[in-house]
Write a protein that holds these residues in place. Structure first.
Motif, PDB file in Angstrom:
ATOM      1  N   LEU A  29       0.830  -1.200   0.000  1.00  0.00           N
ATOM      2  CA  LEU A  29       0.000   0.000   0.000  1.00  0.00           C
ATOM      3  C   LEU A  29       0.869   1.256   0.000  1.00  0.00           C
ATOM      4  CD1 LEU A  29      -2.937   1.000   0.097  1.00  0.00           C
ATOM      5  CD2 LEU A  29      -2.771   0.987   2.598  1.00  0.00           C
ATOM      6  N   VAL A  30       1.966   1.221   0.737  1.00  0.00           N
ATOM      7  CA  VAL A  30       2.906   2.350   0.741  1.00  0.00           C
ATOM      8  C   VAL A  30       3.463   2.571  -0.668  1.00  0.00           C
ATOM      9  CG1 VAL A  30       5.103   3.186   1.628  1.00  0.00           C
ATOM     10  CG2 VAL A  30       3.519   2.007   3.159  1.00  0.00           C
ATOM     11  N   SER A  31       3.898   1.499  -1.311  1.00  0.00           N
ATOM     12  CA  SER A  31       4.444   1.611  -2.666  1.00  0.00           C
ATOM     13  C   SER A  31       3.389   2.113  -3.645  1.00  0.00           C
ATOM     14  CB  SER A  31       4.987   0.257  -3.127  1.00  0.00           C
ATOM     15  OG  SER A  31       6.167  -0.080  -2.427  1.00  0.00           O
ATOM     16  N   LEU A  32       2.141   1.717  -3.437  1.00  0.00           N
ATOM     17  CA  LEU A  32       1.072   2.186  -4.315  1.00  0.00           C
ATOM     18  C   LEU A  32       0.966   3.712  -4.267  1.00  0.00           C
ATOM     19  CD1 LEU A  32      -2.457   0.611  -4.647  1.00  0.00           C
ATOM     20  CD2 LEU A  32      -2.218   3.080  -4.397  1.00  0.00           C
ATOM     21  N   PHE A  33       0.915   4.285  -3.066  1.00  0.00           N
ATOM     22  CA  PHE A  33       0.787   5.734  -2.962  1.00  0.00           C
ATOM     23  C   PHE A  33       2.063   6.446  -3.408  1.00  0.00           C
ATOM     24  CE2 PHE A  33      -2.766   4.764  -0.024  1.00  0.00           C
ATOM     25  CZ  PHE A  33      -3.710   5.587  -0.590  1.00  0.00           C
ATOM     26  N   ASN A  34       3.213   5.859  -3.132  1.00  0.00           N
ATOM     27  CA  ASN A  34       4.455   6.492  -3.555  1.00  0.00           C
ATOM     28  C   ASN A  34       4.568   6.525  -5.073  1.00  0.00           C
ATOM     29  OD1 ASN A  34       7.286   7.507  -2.875  1.00  0.00           O
ATOM     30  ND2 ASN A  34       7.743   5.747  -4.183  1.00  0.00           N
ATOM     31  N   GLY A  95      14.080   6.809   3.375  1.00  0.00           N
ATOM     32  CA  GLY A  95      14.117   6.676   1.926  1.00  0.00           C
ATOM     33  C   GLY A  95      12.855   7.205   1.271  1.00  0.00           C
ATOM     34  N   TYR A  96      11.705   6.836   1.818  1.00  0.00           N
ATOM     35  CA  TYR A  96      10.445   7.346   1.262  1.00  0.00           C
ATOM     36  C   TYR A  96      10.286   8.836   1.535  1.00  0.00           C
ATOM     37  CZ  TYR A  96       8.481   2.821  -0.101  1.00  0.00           C
ATOM     38  OH  TYR A  96       8.235   1.628  -0.727  1.00  0.00           O
ATOM     39  N   ALA A  97      10.656   9.275   2.739  1.00  0.00           N
ATOM     40  CA  ALA A  97      10.482  10.689   3.093  1.00  0.00           C
ATOM     41  C   ALA A  97      11.317  11.600   2.205  1.00  0.00           C
ATOM     42  CB  ALA A  97      10.847  10.893   4.565  1.00  0.00           C
ATOM     43  N   THR A  98      12.541  11.159   1.870  1.00  0.00           N
ATOM     44  CA  THR A  98      13.408  11.971   1.001  1.00  0.00           C
ATOM     45  C   THR A  98      12.756  12.206  -0.347  1.00  0.00           C
ATOM     46  OG1 THR A  98      15.411  11.136   2.083  1.00  0.00           O
ATOM     47  CG2 THR A  98      15.662  12.083  -0.117  1.00  0.00           C
ATOM     48  N   ALA A  99      12.232  11.131  -0.938  1.00  0.00           N
ATOM     49  CA  ALA A  99      11.589  11.268  -2.250  1.00  0.00           C
ATOM     50  C   ALA A  99      10.362  12.164  -2.178  1.00  0.00           C
ATOM     51  CB  ALA A  99      11.217   9.880  -2.782  1.00  0.00           C
ATOM     52  N   VAL A 100       9.562  12.009  -1.137  1.00  0.00           N
ATOM     53  CA  VAL A 100       8.332  12.783  -1.012  1.00  0.00           C
ATOM     54  C   VAL A 100       8.627  14.270  -0.846  1.00  0.00           C
ATOM     55  CG1 VAL A 100       6.361  13.209   0.513  1.00  0.00           C
ATOM     56  CG2 VAL A 100       6.955  10.870  -0.137  1.00  0.00           C
ATOM     57  N   ARG A 179       3.971  22.125 -14.556  1.00  0.00           N
ATOM     58  CA  ARG A 179       4.516  22.465 -13.238  1.00  0.00           C
ATOM     59  C   ARG A 179       3.479  22.233 -12.130  1.00  0.00           C
ATOM     60  NH1 ARG A 179       9.361  25.410 -13.307  1.00  0.00           N
ATOM     61  NH2 ARG A 179       9.995  26.135 -15.376  1.00  0.00           N
ATOM     62  N   SER A 180       2.222  22.574 -12.402  1.00  0.00           N
ATOM     63  CA  SER A 180       1.178  22.368 -11.396  1.00  0.00           C
ATOM     64  C   SER A 180       0.957  20.886 -11.121  1.00  0.00           C
ATOM     65  CB  SER A 180      -0.127  23.006 -11.868  1.00  0.00           C
ATOM     66  OG  SER A 180       0.019  24.395 -12.040  1.00  0.00           O
ATOM     67  N   VAL A 181       0.979  20.079 -12.179  1.00  0.00           N
ATOM     68  CA  VAL A 181       0.794  18.641 -12.002  1.00  0.00           C
ATOM     69  C   VAL A 181       1.908  18.068 -11.134  1.00  0.00           C
ATOM     70  CG1 VAL A 181       0.714  16.421 -13.186  1.00  0.00           C
ATOM     71  CG2 VAL A 181      -0.428  18.401 -14.189  1.00  0.00           C
ATOM     72  N   ILE A 182       3.144  18.484 -11.382  1.00  0.00           N
ATOM     73  CA  ILE A 182       4.270  18.005 -10.576  1.00  0.00           C
ATOM     74  C   ILE A 182       4.110  18.433  -9.123  1.00  0.00           C
ATOM     75  CG2 ILE A 182       6.774  18.183 -10.245  1.00  0.00           C
ATOM     76  CD1 ILE A 182       7.034  18.481 -13.288  1.00  0.00           C
ATOM     77  N   GLY A 183       3.640  19.654  -8.908  1.00  0.00           N
ATOM     78  CA  GLY A 183       3.426  20.122  -7.541  1.00  0.00           C
ATOM     79  C   GLY A 183       2.359  19.316  -6.807  1.00  0.00           C
ATOM     80  N   TRP A 184       1.288  18.933  -7.507  1.00  0.00           N
ATOM     81  CA  TRP A 184       0.219  18.159  -6.876  1.00  0.00           C
ATOM     82  C   TRP A 184       0.682  16.752  -6.477  1.00  0.00           C
ATOM     83  CZ3 TRP A 184      -4.047  19.539  -4.650  1.00  0.00           C
ATOM     84  CH2 TRP A 184      -4.696  20.708  -5.032  1.00  0.00           C
ATOM     85  N   SER A 185       1.822  16.301  -6.989  1.00  0.00           N
ATOM     86  CA  SER A 185       2.320  14.970  -6.620  1.00  0.00           C
ATOM     87  C   SER A 185       2.677  14.874  -5.140  1.00  0.00           C
ATOM     88  CB  SER A 185       3.542  14.608  -7.473  1.00  0.00           C
ATOM     89  OG  SER A 185       4.672  15.399  -7.121  1.00  0.00           O
ATOM     90  N   ALA A 186       2.780  16.012  -4.467  1.00  0.00           N
ATOM     91  CA  ALA A 186       3.105  15.988  -3.037  1.00  0.00           C
ATOM     92  C   ALA A 186       2.004  15.324  -2.219  1.00  0.00           C
ATOM     93  CB  ALA A 186       3.337  17.410  -2.535  1.00  0.00           C
ATOM     94  N   LEU A 187       0.754  15.434  -2.664  1.00  0.00           N
ATOM     95  CA  LEU A 187      -0.373  14.933  -1.869  1.00  0.00           C
ATOM     96  C   LEU A 187      -0.324  13.414  -1.679  1.00  0.00           C
ATOM     97  CD1 LEU A 187      -2.936  15.588  -0.344  1.00  0.00           C
ATOM     98  CD2 LEU A 187      -4.194  15.492  -2.513  1.00  0.00           C
ATOM     99  N   PRO A 188      -0.296  12.594  -2.740  1.00  0.00           N
ATOM    100  CA  PRO A 188      -0.196  11.138  -2.506  1.00  0.00           C
ATOM    101  C   PRO A 188       1.118  10.738  -1.855  1.00  0.00           C
ATOM    102  CG  PRO A 188       0.008  11.637  -4.844  1.00  0.00           C
ATOM    103  CD  PRO A 188      -0.416  12.900  -4.180  1.00  0.00           C
ATOM    104  N   GLY A 189       2.172  11.534  -2.050  1.00  0.00           N
ATOM    105  CA  GLY A 189       3.444  11.228  -1.398  1.00  0.00           C
ATOM    106  C   GLY A 189       3.346  11.322   0.116  1.00  0.00           C
TER     107      GLY A 189
END
Length: 366
Positions: A29-34, A95-100, A179-189
């Motif tokens: 489940l973690v990998s799914l959201f990441n 590791g996950y926190a760095t990417a997020v 750019r906006s789409v990339i910024g919204w990636s923070a939410l599932p991260g």
């Protein structure tokens, strides 16, 4: 009346574990959201770098090359740390926190080189978490179903990529810029990190959980008690040939950013790239669990070899003069490669390095 004893093969089938462990489901489940977050960004990078920031194919090659080189070097270190008592949980978490934290910063990049830098830091997080996470999956899963467990995890990972690609396509269709789409990636991260914290905490509280160092000591002592038994740790002659073969298979794969660029050259519209990327991960997600089961049934080496042959054939065909439909079809065929190879590769390593699984998993992730 004396009842007949059950047939040994029937008993072995009945006693064989069939359920994927709870910890594996949590990590899946973690990998799914990441991957939801990651794949909102990755398929847009070729267009973002080449059209938005003026970079070329050389920069795209450097983007993937530098990122994967960083990830590989970090894995050599984190894989060995993952075999030490108490290190797996912090390596996975950081590791996950760095990417997020770093991934959404790509949206503020003003040059292609800044994108390369952010992508390198993103892959540094992957290098930290992957050996520890895969070693934990191997530790909690009975050997007869490890292929199935890794297949379940990879299937969830790729399903998250499907969701991320579709989310990116939806936002672009609604008029959002890249750019906006990339910024919204923070939410599932952020959701991925929260779920991970819950999974690791519940894993730590499980009553039967042992530290990996204690497990290694138990296995070593068991071998001492039965000196005539076969050693659980293969020697160099049986360990390195398959590991080097897996490493070569990884090194000869084409960067996916260049494959996406090839689709654009063949006439696939940039707005359709997230949909095609989602289709690729649909194939990967659907084929991962059956690929894991096939690995448990016929052996992981045969399955991995079949995946490598399929990749070579599809990549060669992509070099021909193709229209958009043919290019998309061959691109989707590449999804079967992940379904055949990813679970098998991890199962091979878990068998070759049953005690130091973190260090053993490093060469196949180069």
């Amino acid at each position: 009346m004396i009842s007949r004893p059950s047939h040994p093969s029937r008993l072995s089938r009945l006693s064989r574990p069939s359920r994927v462990p709870r910890a594996v489901k949590g990590l899946s489940l973690v990998s799914l959201f990441n991957d939801f977050a990651s794949e909102m960004v990755y398929p847009l990078l070729p267009a973002f770098v080449t059209r938005g920031l003026g970079g070329g194919p050389l920069v795209l090659g450097l983007l993937d090359g530098a990122a994967e080189l960083t990830s590989s070097v970090v894995k050599w270190i984190s894989g060995r740390l993952a075999d030490r008592p108490g290190w797996r949980r912090p390596l996975i978490l950081w590791g996950y926190a760095t990417a997020v934290l770093v991934r959404p910063l790509i949206s503020i990049a003003n040059s292609a080189w800044q994108v390369v830098g952010f992508r390198v830091i993103d892959r540094l997080g992957k290098g930290l978490r992957t050996p520890a996470r895969d070693a934990l999956i191997a530790e909690v899963t009975p050997p007869p179903i490890r292929g199935r467990a890794f297949g379940f995890h990879r299937g969830a990972d790729h399903f998250g990529a499907v969701l991320g690609s579709l989310a990116a396509w939806f936002l672009l269709r609604r008029g959002a810029d890249v750019r906006s789409v990339i910024g919204w990636s923070a939410l599932p991260g952020v959701v991925a990190v929260v779920v991970l914290a819950v999974v690791l905490r519940s894993r730590h509280r499980e009553p039967g959980t042992r530290d990996q160092g204690q497990r290694s000591e138990i296995q070593t002592n068991a071998h001492k008690v039965h000196p005539g038994a076969r050693s659980p740790v293969p020697g160099p002659s049986s360990f390195w040939p398959p590991v080097l073969a897996l490493t070569a298979l990884t090194l000869f794969r084409l960067p996916e950013t260049l494959l996406i660029l090839r689709l654009q050259v063949c006439g696939v519209a940039v707005a359709a790239i997230p949909l095609v990327w989602a289709g690729l991960h649909v194939v990967r997600s659907i084929s991962s669990y059956p690929g894991g089961r096939l690995s448990d049934r016929v052996g992981p080496r045969r399955v991995v070899a079949s995946g490598g042959l399929l990749f070579a054939m599809a990549a060669f065909a992509l070099g021909a003069a193709l229209g958009p439909a043919e290019a998309i079809g061959l691109f989707l065929v590449l999804g079967l490669v992940a379904g055949l190879t990813e679970s098998g590769e991890r199962t091979v390593v878990a068998r070759l390095a049953p005690i130091r699984t973190g260090a053993g998993s490093v060469p196949t992730m180069l």
